[in-house]
Design a protein around this motif. Sequence first.
Motif, PDB file in Angstrom:
ATOM      1  N   PHE A  15     -25.070 -14.676  61.327  1.00 53.32           N
ATOM      2  CA  PHE A  15     -25.721 -13.912  60.267  1.00 53.32           C
ATOM      3  C   PHE A  15     -25.457 -12.421  60.432  1.00 53.32           C
ATOM      4  N   SER A  16     -25.612 -11.913  61.643  1.00 57.24           N
ATOM      5  CA  SER A  16     -25.414 -10.493  61.903  1.00 57.24           C
ATOM      6  C   SER A  16     -23.994 -10.055  61.568  1.00 57.24           C
ATOM      7  N   LYS A  17     -23.024 -10.858  61.978  1.00 56.00           N
ATOM      8  CA  LYS A  17     -21.624 -10.512  61.730  1.00 56.00           C
ATOM      9  C   LYS A  17     -21.307 -10.552  60.235  1.00 56.00           C
ATOM     10  N   LEU A  18     -21.807 -11.561  59.542  1.00 56.19           N
ATOM     11  CA  LEU A  18     -21.589 -11.646  58.096  1.00 56.19           C
ATOM     12  C   LEU A  18     -22.262 -10.496  57.364  1.00 56.19           C
ATOM     13  N   GLU A  19     -23.451 -10.154  57.786  1.00 54.00           N
ATOM     14  CA  GLU A  19     -24.197  -9.066  57.162  1.00 54.00           C
ATOM     15  C   GLU A  19     -23.455  -7.743  57.300  1.00 54.00           C
ATOM     16  N   GLN A  20     -22.885  -7.499  58.475  1.00 60.18           N
ATOM     17  CA  GLN A  20     -22.143  -6.266  58.720  1.00 60.18           C
ATOM     18  C   GLN A  20     -20.919  -6.149  57.813  1.00 60.18           C
ATOM     19  N   SER A  21     -20.313  -7.281  57.491  1.00 56.53           N
ATOM     20  CA  SER A  21     -19.066  -7.287  56.718  1.00 56.53           C
ATOM     21  C   SER A  21     -19.277  -7.751  55.277  1.00 56.53           C
ATOM     22  N   LYS A  22     -20.503  -7.838  54.853  1.00 57.68           N
ATOM     23  CA  LYS A  22     -20.850  -8.414  53.554  1.00 57.68           C
ATOM     24  C   LYS A  22     -20.074  -7.792  52.398  1.00 57.68           C
ATOM     25  N   SER A  23     -20.051  -6.495  52.315  1.00 59.43           N
ATOM     26  CA  SER A  23     -19.401  -5.812  51.193  1.00 59.43           C
ATOM     27  C   SER A  23     -17.908  -6.114  51.139  1.00 59.43           C
ATOM     28  N   ALA A  24     -17.229  -6.017  52.294  1.00 58.35           N
ATOM     29  CA  ALA A  24     -15.788  -6.272  52.331  1.00 58.35           C
ATOM     30  C   ALA A  24     -15.470  -7.726  52.017  1.00 58.35           C
ATOM     31  N   LEU A  25     -16.283  -8.649  52.527  1.00 57.95           N
ATOM     32  CA  LEU A  25     -16.063 -10.072  52.269  1.00 57.95           C
ATOM     33  C   LEU A  25     -16.259 -10.398  50.790  1.00 57.95           C
ATOM     34  N   ALA A  91     -25.672 -24.602  62.881  1.00 58.30           N
ATOM     35  CA  ALA A  91     -25.996 -23.175  62.809  1.00 58.30           C
ATOM     36  C   ALA A  91     -25.528 -22.594  61.479  1.00 58.30           C
ATOM     37  N   PHE A  92     -24.400 -23.096  60.975  1.00 64.38           N
ATOM     38  CA  PHE A  92     -23.882 -22.619  59.687  1.00 64.38           C
ATOM     39  C   PHE A  92     -24.763 -23.052  58.522  1.00 64.38           C
ATOM     40  N   GLN A  93     -25.704 -23.960  58.775  1.00 69.33           N
ATOM     41  CA  GLN A  93     -26.594 -24.426  57.713  1.00 69.33           C
ATOM     42  C   GLN A  93     -27.949 -23.713  57.744  1.00 69.33           C
ATOM     43  N   ASP A  94     -28.079 -22.737  58.618  1.00 65.10           N
ATOM     44  CA  ASP A  94     -29.291 -21.924  58.670  1.00 65.10           C
ATOM     45  C   ASP A  94     -29.534 -21.296  57.295  1.00 65.10           C
ATOM     46  N   VAL A  95     -30.779 -21.312  56.846  1.00 62.38           N
ATOM     47  CA  VAL A  95     -31.105 -20.848  55.493  1.00 62.38           C
ATOM     48  C   VAL A  95     -30.694 -19.398  55.274  1.00 62.38           C
ATOM     49  N   ARG A  96     -30.771 -18.572  56.305  1.00 65.28           N
ATOM     50  CA  ARG A  96     -30.379 -17.163  56.168  1.00 65.28           C
ATOM     51  C   ARG A  96     -28.884 -17.030  55.902  1.00 65.28           C
ATOM     52  N   ILE A  97     -28.094 -17.861  56.583  1.00 68.37           N
ATOM     53  CA  ILE A  97     -26.647 -17.801  56.413  1.00 68.37           C
ATOM     54  C   ILE A  97     -26.237 -18.338  55.055  1.00 68.37           C
ATOM     55  N   VAL A  98     -26.849 -19.435  54.645  1.00 69.24           N
ATOM     56  CA  VAL A  98     -26.529 -20.014  53.331  1.00 69.24           C
ATOM     57  C   VAL A  98     -26.840 -19.003  52.225  1.00 69.24           C
ATOM     58  N   LYS A  99     -27.969 -18.337  52.328  1.00 71.41           N
ATOM     59  CA  LYS A  99     -28.352 -17.333  51.319  1.00 71.41           C
ATOM     60  C   LYS A  99     -27.373 -16.173  51.319  1.00 71.41           C
ATOM     61  N   LEU A 100     -26.966 -15.725  52.485  1.00 75.46           N
ATOM     62  CA  LEU A 100     -26.039 -14.605  52.585  1.00 75.46           C
ATOM     63  C   LEU A 100     -24.667 -14.958  52.031  1.00 75.46           C
ATOM     64  N   ILE A 101     -24.194 -16.162  52.316  1.00 71.56           N
ATOM     65  CA  ILE A 101     -22.903 -16.588  51.786  1.00 71.56           C
ATOM     66  C   ILE A 101     -22.972 -16.764  50.266  1.00 71.56           C
ATOM     67  N   GLU A 103     -24.652 -14.803  48.379  1.00 68.95           N
ATOM     68  CA  GLU A 103     -24.509 -13.428  47.890  1.00 68.95           C
ATOM     69  C   GLU A 103     -23.059 -12.968  47.979  1.00 68.95           C
ATOM     70  N   ILE A 104     -22.368 -13.361  49.018  1.00 69.94           N
ATOM     71  CA  ILE A 104     -20.967 -12.970  49.201  1.00 69.94           C
ATOM     72  C   ILE A 104     -20.070 -13.622  48.153  1.00 69.94           C
ATOM     73  N   THR A 105     -20.296 -14.887  47.872  1.00 72.77           N
ATOM     74  CA  THR A 105     -19.404 -15.653  46.986  1.00 72.77           C
ATOM     75  C   THR A 105     -19.850 -15.660  45.530  1.00 72.77           C
ATOM     76  N   GLY A 106     -21.104 -15.336  45.279  1.00 70.38           N
ATOM     77  CA  GLY A 106     -21.603 -15.348  43.909  1.00 70.38           C
ATOM     78  C   GLY A 106     -22.103 -16.696  43.442  1.00 70.38           C
ATOM     79  N   PHE A 107     -22.080 -17.708  44.317  1.00 73.91           N
ATOM     80  CA  PHE A 107     -22.588 -19.023  43.940  1.00 73.91           C
ATOM     81  C   PHE A 107     -24.106 -19.075  44.108  1.00 73.91           C
ATOM     82  N   GLN A 108     -24.768 -19.645  43.143  1.00 72.68           N
ATOM     83  CA  GLN A 108     -26.210 -19.786  43.193  1.00 72.68           C
ATOM     84  C   GLN A 108     -26.580 -21.216  43.606  1.00 72.68           C
ATOM     85  N   GLU A 109     -27.784 -21.366  44.097  1.00 71.09           N
ATOM     86  CA  GLU A 109     -28.310 -22.692  44.463  1.00 71.09           C
ATOM     87  C   GLU A 109     -27.424 -23.423  45.470  1.00 71.09           C
TER      88      GLU A 109
END
Length: 272
Positions: A15-25, A91-101, A103-109
């Motif tokens: 989560f931390s690593k994705l959050e740091q790179s969110k805009s570029a991703l 770990a990749f199914q953690d709710v925080r990571i799913v929500k962040l991804i 936001e990165i990809t634009g997919f809802q639900e």
Amino acid sequence: MLDKTLRNYYAEQIFSKLEQSKSALKQEFSLGNRINTCYLDDLLSTDDVLKIYNAFPEKEDLLQLKDLREHKYVGIQLDKYNSILEEIIYAFQDVRIVKLIAEITGFQELMPDEYLYAGGVSLMEYGCFLNPHLDNSHDKDINNYRVLNLLYYVTPDWQEKYGGNLELWDQHLKQPCRTIHSKFNRLVIMVTNKNSLHSVSPINYHGRRCCVSNYYFSPQPADAQNYYHVTSFRGRPEQNLRDIVLRGDAKLRNIVRKIFKHGIKKPHFYKK
């Protein structure tokens, strides 16, 4: 780890690593005229990834898939293997990571898949390959659309020249593919829809290329219109005869799936 579970420990790093790179991703994923993809390097600490790699079972303890379409070894029944593998996958199914991804990809639900339908761990060695294909469009119960593929590569010192790299056929098979190196500690996020034709280049090195895979699903398709298809393979541009055979194979399996909802082959999912 200060009383943290291993799964949560991994999730917090991811989560931390994705959050740091969110805009570029987000910017990379949304680039037009190609299959939507982005990737992130150095996802976890080197020591943690080496432990994950070393936890991989030998190929003899995995299911071998070998035919004209593919040659690889897969593991889905995770309780048979080192528990580290189950912890990193979920770990990749953690709710925080799913929500962040989302936001990165634009997919809802977005929804992770606890059954790991066609996900899990995979191992490829010398001679292994994955021909160009579209992933199965739905989950195991055909209720939701498969919209994202998360690939995490964990083999140390894996060189691009060894093969085993992700190939993206942005212009279908009419133009050369775009290659993403299956580099150590790299996470790739890729859309999966009716146009996301991708493959894995043949491996020409005597080593093992290991990958942790997750799929995310959504009640909404990745495209504007609804669609349905089984995993559909093609031949490479130089494989004319194989392409004819594989296209016929895909059509036949689509017909079978319309008659038998779950097909006639043993389903590939985690039976808890």
